[in-house]
Design a protein around this motif. Sequence first.
Motif, short mmCIF file in Angstrom:
data_model
loop_
_atom_site.label_atom_id
_atom_site.label_comp_id
_atom_site.label_asym_id
_atom_site.label_seq_id
_atom_site.Cartn_x
_atom_site.Cartn_y
_atom_site.Cartn_z
N PHE A 1 0.82 -1.04 -0.11
CA PHE A 1 0.10 0.09 -0.08
C PHE A 1 0.92 1.20 -0.18
CE2 PHE A 1 -2.09 3.34 2.38
CZ PHE A 1 -3.35 3.58 1.66
N LYS A 2 1.93 1.34 0.99
CA LYS A 2 2.71 2.50 0.84
C LYS A 2 3.65 2.50 -0.25
CE LYS A 2 2.44 3.65 5.90
NZ LYS A 2 3.22 3.88 7.18
N LEU A 3 4.19 1.33 -0.89
CA LEU A 3 4.72 1.51 -1.88
C LEU A 3 3.92 1.89 -3.34
CD1 LEU A 3 7.70 0.47 -2.62
CD2 LEU A 3 6.83 -1.75 -3.50
N GLY A 4 2.72 1.74 -2.96
CA GLY A 4 1.77 2.16 -4.07
C GLY A 4 1.53 3.73 -4.03
N LEU A 5 1.38 4.02 -2.84
CA LEU A 5 1.24 5.40 -2.66
C LEU A 5 2.66 6.24 -2.98
CD1 LEU A 5 -0.01 5.92 1.05
CD2 LEU A 5 -1.22 6.54 -1.21
N ALA A 6 3.81 5.74 -3.00
CA ALA A 6 5.21 6.11 -3.45
C ALA A 6 5.03 6.24 -4.63
CB ALA A 6 6.31 5.43 -2.82
N THR A 7 4.54 5.45 -5.42
CA THR A 7 4.48 5.49 -7.01
C THR A 7 3.86 6.30 -7.23
OG1 THR A 7 5.00 3.16 -6.89
CG2 THR A 7 4.13 3.86 -8.83
N ILE A 8 2.47 6.73 -6.86
CA ILE A 8 1.53 7.81 -7.02
C ILE A 8 2.14 9.02 -7.19
CG2 ILE A 8 -0.33 8.96 -6.65
CD1 ILE A 8 -1.51 6.38 -5.53
N ILE A 9 3.08 9.34 -5.95
CA ILE A 9 3.71 10.46 -5.59
C ILE A 9 4.88 10.77 -6.69
CG2 ILE A 9 5.47 11.59 -4.00
CD1 ILE A 9 3.98 9.80 -1.86
N VAL A 10 5.58 9.86 -7.10
CA VAL A 10 6.50 10.07 -8.23
C VAL A 10 5.98 10.52 -9.65
CG1 VAL A 10 8.51 8.93 -9.56
CG2 VAL A 10 8.40 8.37 -6.98
N GLY A 11 4.93 9.76 -9.73
CA GLY A 11 4.22 10.01 -10.92
C GLY A 11 3.54 11.62 -10.91
N ASN A 12 2.90 11.77 -9.74
CA ASN A 12 2.47 13.12 -9.85
C ASN A 12 3.26 14.07 -9.86
OD1 ASN A 12 1.08 15.58 -8.07
ND2 ASN A 12 -0.76 14.00 -8.65
#
Length: 503
Positions: free
Chosen positions: A120-131
Amino acid sequence: MSGSTSTSKEAVIPEFKQLMGHPSPLWMLFMTEFWERFAFYGIRWALVLYIVTQFYDGNAVGEKEANLTYGSYLALVYAGAVFGGYVADRVIGYQRSILIGAMFMAAGLFMIAVPNQDVFKLGLATIIVGNGMFKPNISTMVGKLYALNDTRRDSGFTIFYMGINAGAFVAPILTDYLARQVFNTGDTPAYKVVFFASGIGMLISLVWFYIGRAGLKGIGAAETTGASPMRTVMVGVGALAAIPLVYFLLKLGANALQGVLTVLFLILAAMLVVEGVREGKVSRDKTIAMMIIFAFNILFWMFFEQAGSSFTFLAENIVDRVGALGMAEFPTAWFQSVNSVAIIVCAPLIAWIWVAMGKRDVNPSIPRKFGLGIIFNGLAFGLLGYALSELVGPTGKIPFWTLFTVYWIQSIGELCLSPIGLSMVTKLAPTRLVGLGMGGWFLSTGIGNNLSGIFASHVSGESGMTVESALSGYQSGFMWLMIGGVLLFLLAPLIQKLMHGVK
């Protein structure tokens, strides 16, 4: 006007077909942002509720950690814009940055549907990088469609801002319906469906921009040195490498993260001021004015962003939603759409007011508009303080209309500040670092968001939100916002002088 330039340093703007009085690519960017915001706001209402339900078995003790995680996530979303802006400015151009960012965001949205806290937190991190690659650059592209002296510039950003809010309006209603009515098999909403639907929305945004970018006629495309496919590959690899670092920052905790963000902001401020000094006294002064306004922007978002954290728990547990607006029970998720409705309704009215006041030469300066935004935000907290002290019913809940009205008041404040802020950066930032300046705008927003999570954690306390904890927190919010708004009004003449005629 298209095809004209305002200074010798300003890039030549292609002749665009005009649609409803604006360059036609504005509407392509409008829809690209619509779907990206659909994805972003689709998960907004569900994140803190999901964390408590999935990882704390529904125990209210998890509210504090949910608020902190949400604040840190939002902070890093906006802090990432600093690097995305720099990459677009100096490495691969705006168009390629947007496309890479959209791919990463879509991947992250699908990842958070996996019911594992680390994934879940790894997914949030991926969203953050993309955003970080997407958000500052799509906003900067809007500014590049207009000459600096084009009188349509502010209204163009206001239209774009309505695209943001149209996506934000639709997303909570649709994702809540899917989670509760279509795929729900028990008492708990199907939060994973919320995340999956948001991922699909992000894929639509990606495809829309990929197809529509030809209409930009080279605006935001990579320059000769940045057009190399190898540079794009290296940026993609760098973004992948950044995900573990962002994951570490999420795990670090909101308090430690605040120190990191503060240092980052000071470095960015130094870079912008140094570049402003190189460009001359006027550019230096404009950059300093921009940095002062960034500081007040932090204050605004620290309290405004309670919407996705403490306001969600307030709506879920302390607001009487039964029978509201003729419904059996007004869904908590739908409060996230109230802000968007208010923006869509009020944006044309506020824009008309600025124009009408401008014709009478009484249009408030940018600093005073920001001051108004902060004061309206404060008034919203004042209403909550009144409701929690005077209007608590026998069931221990406050009337529905109070929180509903809070969102409307905050939205008026947002309209005084946020769309004006996007336009302000394109006018005040050093010419060669507009993308980085836009990143600074989002970083200041991010710092405010991280502080919002820390503030929300105090509102919820150690064992979950109570009327008493909410009252104490929201009364302090009212005090700080009113002090900040009045102070900005007092500083407005000095800041306006530093802006050298920018309006």
